[in-house]
Design a protein around this motif. Structure first.
Motif, PDB file in Angstrom:
ATOM      1  N   LEU A   1       0.836  -1.208   0.000  1.00 11.11           N
ATOM      2  CA  LEU A   1       0.000   0.000   0.000  1.00 11.11           C
ATOM      3  C   LEU A   1       0.870   1.259   0.000  1.00 11.11           C
ATOM      4  N   ALA A   2       1.958   1.237   0.781  1.00  8.94           N
ATOM      5  CA  ALA A   2       2.856   2.397   0.840  1.00  8.94           C
ATOM      6  C   ALA A   2       3.520   2.638  -0.511  1.00  8.94           C
ATOM      7  N   SER A   3       3.959   1.564  -1.183  1.00  8.12           N
ATOM      8  CA  SER A   3       4.603   1.717  -2.485  1.00  8.12           C
ATOM      9  C   SER A   3       3.609   2.206  -3.535  1.00  8.12           C
ATOM     10  N   PHE A   4       2.382   1.708  -3.466  1.00  7.98           N
ATOM     11  CA  PHE A   4       1.339   2.164  -4.391  1.00  7.98           C
ATOM     12  C   PHE A   4       1.049   3.648  -4.160  1.00  7.98           C
ATOM     13  N   ASP A   5       0.955   4.010  -2.886  1.00  9.70           N
ATOM     14  CA  ASP A   5       0.688   5.407  -2.537  1.00  9.70           C
ATOM     15  C   ASP A   5       1.853   6.304  -2.971  1.00  9.70           C
TER      16      ASP A   5
ATOM     17  N   ILE B   1      -9.861  -5.132   9.256  1.00  5.02           N
ATOM     18  CA  ILE B   1     -10.590  -3.871   9.061  1.00  5.02           C
ATOM     19  C   ILE B   1      -9.609  -2.768   8.668  1.00  5.02           C
ATOM     20  N   LEU B   2      -8.455  -2.722   9.336  1.00  5.34           N
ATOM     21  CA  LEU B   2      -7.432  -1.735   8.988  1.00  5.34           C
ATOM     22  C   LEU B   2      -6.922  -1.960   7.562  1.00  5.34           C
ATOM     23  N   ALA B   3      -6.726  -3.226   7.177  1.00  6.53           N
ATOM     24  CA  ALA B   3      -6.240  -3.527   5.828  1.00  6.53           C
ATOM     25  C   ALA B   3      -7.242  -3.080   4.768  1.00  6.53           C
ATOM     26  N   PHE B   4      -8.538  -3.369   5.006  1.00  6.55           N
ATOM     27  CA  PHE B   4      -9.575  -2.959   4.057  1.00  6.55           C
ATOM     28  C   PHE B   4      -9.651  -1.435   3.972  1.00  6.55           C
ATOM     29  N   TYR B   5      -9.564  -0.779   5.103  1.00  9.11           N
ATOM     30  CA  TYR B   5      -9.688   0.687   5.126  1.00  9.11           C
ATOM     31  C   TYR B   5      -8.549   1.346   4.338  1.00  9.11           C
ATOM     32  N   TRP B   6      -7.318   0.938   4.626  1.00  4.52           N
ATOM     33  CA  TRP B   6      -6.189   1.574   3.954  1.00  4.52           C
ATOM     34  C   TRP B   6      -6.087   1.159   2.494  1.00  4.52           C
TER      35      TRP B   6
ATOM     36  N   VAL C   1      -8.704   4.333  -3.935  1.00  4.03           N
ATOM     37  CA  VAL C   1      -9.978   4.830  -4.463  1.00  4.03           C
ATOM     38  C   VAL C   1      -9.797   5.959  -5.457  1.00  4.03           C
ATOM     39  N   GLY C   2      -8.832   6.827  -5.253  1.00  2.53           N
ATOM     40  CA  GLY C   2      -8.636   7.946  -6.172  1.00  2.53           C
ATOM     41  C   GLY C   2      -7.976   7.547  -7.465  1.00  2.53           C
ATOM     42  N   GLN C   3      -7.320   6.355  -7.471  1.00  2.00           N
ATOM     43  CA  GLN C   3      -6.556   5.952  -8.647  1.00  2.00           C
ATOM     44  C   GLN C   3      -7.345   5.046  -9.576  1.00  2.00           C
ATOM     45  N   THR C   4      -8.384   4.397  -9.047  1.00  2.00           N
ATOM     46  CA  THR C   4      -9.124   3.447  -9.868  1.00  2.00           C
ATOM     47  C   THR C   4      -9.952   4.140 -10.935  1.00  2.00           C
ATOM     48  N   GLN C   5     -10.082   5.455 -10.864  1.00  2.00           N
ATOM     49  CA  GLN C   5     -10.816   6.172 -11.892  1.00  2.00           C
ATOM     50  C   GLN C   5      -9.897   6.596 -13.039  1.00  2.00           C
ATOM     51  N   ASN C   6      -8.584   6.452 -12.850  1.00  2.00           N
ATOM     52  CA  ASN C   6      -7.641   6.916 -13.864  1.00  2.00           C
ATOM     53  C   ASN C   6      -6.902   5.742 -14.491  1.00  2.00           C
ATOM     54  N   THR C   7      -5.719   5.451 -13.944  1.00  3.05           N
ATOM     55  CA  THR C   7      -4.871   4.441 -14.580  1.00  3.05           C
ATOM     56  C   THR C   7      -5.251   3.025 -14.198  1.00  3.05           C
ATOM     57  N   ARG C   8      -5.915   2.810 -13.092  1.00  4.91           N
ATOM     58  CA  ARG C   8      -6.313   1.462 -12.689  1.00  4.91           C
ATOM     59  C   ARG C   8      -7.825   1.329 -12.752  1.00  4.91           C
ATOM     60  N   PRO C   9      -8.320   0.235 -13.292  1.00  2.00           N
ATOM     61  CA  PRO C   9      -9.764   0.054 -13.311  1.00  2.00           C
ATOM     62  C   PRO C   9     -10.293  -0.240 -11.918  1.00  2.00           C
ATOM     63  N   ARG C  10     -11.576  -0.011 -11.738  1.00  3.19           N
ATOM     64  CA  ARG C  10     -12.196  -0.324 -10.448  1.00  3.19           C
ATOM     65  C   ARG C  10     -12.089  -1.808 -10.125  1.00  3.19           C
ATOM     66  N   LEU C  11     -12.032  -2.618 -11.158  1.00  4.70           N
ATOM     67  CA  LEU C  11     -11.902  -4.060 -10.954  1.00  4.70           C
ATOM     68  C   LEU C  11     -10.680  -4.397 -10.113  1.00  4.70           C
ATOM     69  N   TYR C  12      -9.608  -3.618 -10.264  1.00  4.27           N
ATOM     70  CA  TYR C  12      -8.381  -3.869  -9.517  1.00  4.27           C
ATOM     71  C   TYR C  12      -8.625  -3.765  -8.009  1.00  4.27           C
ATOM     72  N   LEU C  13      -9.327  -2.736  -7.592  1.00  2.00           N
ATOM     73  CA  LEU C  13      -9.657  -2.573  -6.179  1.00  2.00           C
ATOM     74  C   LEU C  13     -10.542  -3.717  -5.697  1.00  2.00           C
ATOM     75  N   ILE C  14     -11.495  -4.111  -6.523  1.00  5.25           N
ATOM     76  CA  ILE C  14     -12.414  -5.187  -6.138  1.00  5.25           C
ATOM     77  C   ILE C  14     -11.667  -6.506  -5.975  1.00  5.25           C
ATOM     78  N   THR C  15     -10.729  -6.794  -6.898  1.00  3.90           N
ATOM     79  CA  THR C  15      -9.989  -8.061  -6.793  1.00  3.90           C
ATOM     80  C   THR C  15      -9.165  -8.122  -5.516  1.00  3.90           C
ATOM     81  N   TRP C  16      -8.564  -7.001  -5.116  1.00  2.00           N
ATOM     82  CA  TRP C  16      -7.809  -6.990  -3.864  1.00  2.00           C
ATOM     83  C   TRP C  16      -8.736  -7.192  -2.668  1.00  2.00           C
TER      84      TRP C  16
END
Length: 520
Positions: A262-266, A311-316, A322-337
């Motif tokens: 998550l830190a590297s993605f951020d 809960i902490l893992a899901f939240y972070w 959430v802000g990136q899935t509208q641009n370079t990553r599809p929403r599907l990526y967030l859902i798969t994780w």
């Protein structure tokens, strides 16, 4: 990389097509089992007629599940009892197998109809597969025609029993061994692919996401290997509670590995949430798992430790993505994780003894893992390319240029039309074909390909030369260089040495010798 992803998909489909539990699992004996907790008088148990008569006279309780043994362990030793009968007119041979490797010692005691005593031992103290895998505890048994035999199995363990006990034919036992072996070979092989892939992409793009994904895969692999492959206590002994309950260590490591991703993605998306101290405090919250073996209070409420961490893992995960899935990553990526995290959560619940044994739920996260990592690596690579193009678009030099079309056309010139085979092909000519200026061409190659134009052409030329050296062994090396787009012999030799570390003649000789050995 798409070919790699396709290969992984085919490999996993092949594994999934192997016989499942219904085909190779034999007969589940769990519903037939009775149990009783061993008392102090049985610590020095000796398998003989008197001991079996004493056990038979004592009270036994029925196992409450047909799918698996579901017995809480108060004392370190527990007795299991079940009867088997051969209704056929021919002798029967097979195995009794407990589908859990974390059992140090088991003793199987029985008496045949002719009065012979059978006494066998199993467990990770007694056997090992070349020191690499701890086998499932199992016993070979035989039944005469029409024989009925009662078996008494003494189990020494500190974990609650939550796994099946099966009766297997010899072929079914070999089938389980083969599936387990292929599973670990496949996971190990895919790990090497992801390691090479991730390192290559990291050194090319300098994006820490690639390293973080490889580390996450390695952490999950260690969890699976130490739970279903090799028992750590068989190496380090049973004196330390964290060794005998090593899954708590791997839960903590997996939590940290996920937050590292998550830190590297951020970091790659410049949201700067990774700079917050609270983020790293939650990243090490998995250390709470390490307290459970030593604290009765934490063990009693261990479900809340798991809930807090997930809960902490899901939240972070949501906050960073959430802000990136509208641009370079599809929403599907967030859902798969999110789905992947949920599958891991069910697995953790099983190890904490809050979820009954269910093979598809326990291993679904293992099957999902390679697809998730491959998908993540592909999107990280794609995102890096898009960022490079976006950086170019932000410059005044490319205000009115369709960069996607230009890069696509350049790839076509290199890979399909093979313009690099022309020794006189220049950067100016390439710019003319693409309809852009020389300076735009130079900036495009530097930013998008992380190279200059001559080096880019030479990369393709050397790749073509290597193919010719292998496929056309009778062709003169000088001719190979000429047919690959090099204007002189010295330029070819110099560039070949630079890219491969050897001269063309040495490369050709090595591959010719290799072919000769294969033919012989």
């Amino acid at each position: 990389m798409r070919r790699i992803f396709l290969f992984l998909a085919i490999l996993l489909v092949f594994i999934s097509c192997q016989p499942g539990p219904k085909e190779i699992g034999g007969v589940n004996l769990s519903g037939r089992v009775e149990y009783r907790r061993s008392d102090a008088t049985e610590n020095q148990f000796i398998c003989n007629h008197a001991s079996l008569a004493s056990l038979k006279a004592k009270e036994w309780a029925k196992n409450g599940s047909k799918e698996a043994l579901r017995i809480s362990v108060i004392e370190p030793r527990i007795w299991l009892r079940f009867a088997l009968e051969n209704e056929n007119e021919i002798p029967w041979k097979g195995s009794i197998l407990l589908q859990w490797i974390h059992i140090p010692d088991l003793e199987l005691c029985s008496e045949s109809t002719d009065g012979q005593i059978l006494d066998q031992y199993a467990g990770y103290h007694w056997e090992s597969w070349l020191g690499v895998l701890s086998p499932f505890p199992h016993f070979q048994i035989s039944l005469s025609p029409k024989e009925r035999k009662v078996f008494y199995l003494r189990v020494r363990t500190t974990d609650d029993l939550n796994y099946p006990i099966r009766l297997l034919s010899e072929d079914q036992y070999r089938g389980i061994l083969m599936v387990r072996f292929l599973a670990f070979v496949s996971l190990s092989f895919m790990g090497l692919i992801f390691l090479a892939w991730g390192l290559q992409m990291f050194f090319k793009n300098r994006n820490p996401v690639f390293l973080a994904l490889v580390f996450f895969y390695a952490s999950f692999y260690l969890l699976v290997y130490c739970m279903h492959g090799k028992v750590p206590a068989s190496i380090f002994g049973e004196s330390n509670l964290l060794v005998t309950h090593s899954f708590y260590i791997w839960f903590a490591l997996l939590q940290f590995a996920f937050f590292l991703y998550l830190a590297s993605f951020d970091f790659s998306n410049q949201k700067r949430l990774y700079k917050k101290g609270i983020f790293w405090l939650f990243a090490i919250s998995g250390l709470l798992y390490l307290i459970i073996p030593y604290s009765d209070l934490f063990r009693e409420y261990r479900i809340f430790v798991a809930l807090i961490n997930f809960i902490l893992a899901f939240y972070w995960l949501y906050v960073t993505h959430v802000g990136q899935t509208q641009n370079t990553r599809p929403r599907l990526y967030l859902i798969t994780w999110m789905v992947f995290l949920l599958l891991i959560f069910f697995r953790v619940l099983y190890h904490l003894d809050f979820y009954p044994y269910q093979v598809y739920v326990i291993y679904s996260s293992v099957v999902w893992l390679p697809f998730q990592i491959a998908y993540s690596l592909l999107l990280a690579h794609k995102g890096g390319k898009e960022k490079g193009l976006q950086a170019l678009k932000n410059r005044n030099l490319f205000q009115n240029v369709d960069l996607v079309q230009i890069t696509s056309r350049l790839n076509e010139l290199l890979e399909k039309e093979r313009v690099y085979l022309d020794p006189n092909f220049s950067e100016e000519k390439a710019a003319q074909l693409l309809g852009i200026t020389y300076h735009q061409m130079s900036d495009l190659v530097n930013t998008h390909y992380k190279s200059n134009f001559p080096s880019l052409l030479n990369k393709y030329r050397i790749s073509h030369a290597k193919s010719l050296l292998i496929s056309e062994p009778d062709m003169n090396v000088t001719e190979v260089g000429k047919n690959s787009g090099f204007g002189s012999r010295s330029a070819f030799y110099s560039e070949f040495k630079k890219q491969t570390g050897s001269h063309p003649n040495a490369f050709k000789k090595m591959n010719v010798n290799s072919k000769s050995k294969d033919i012989s």
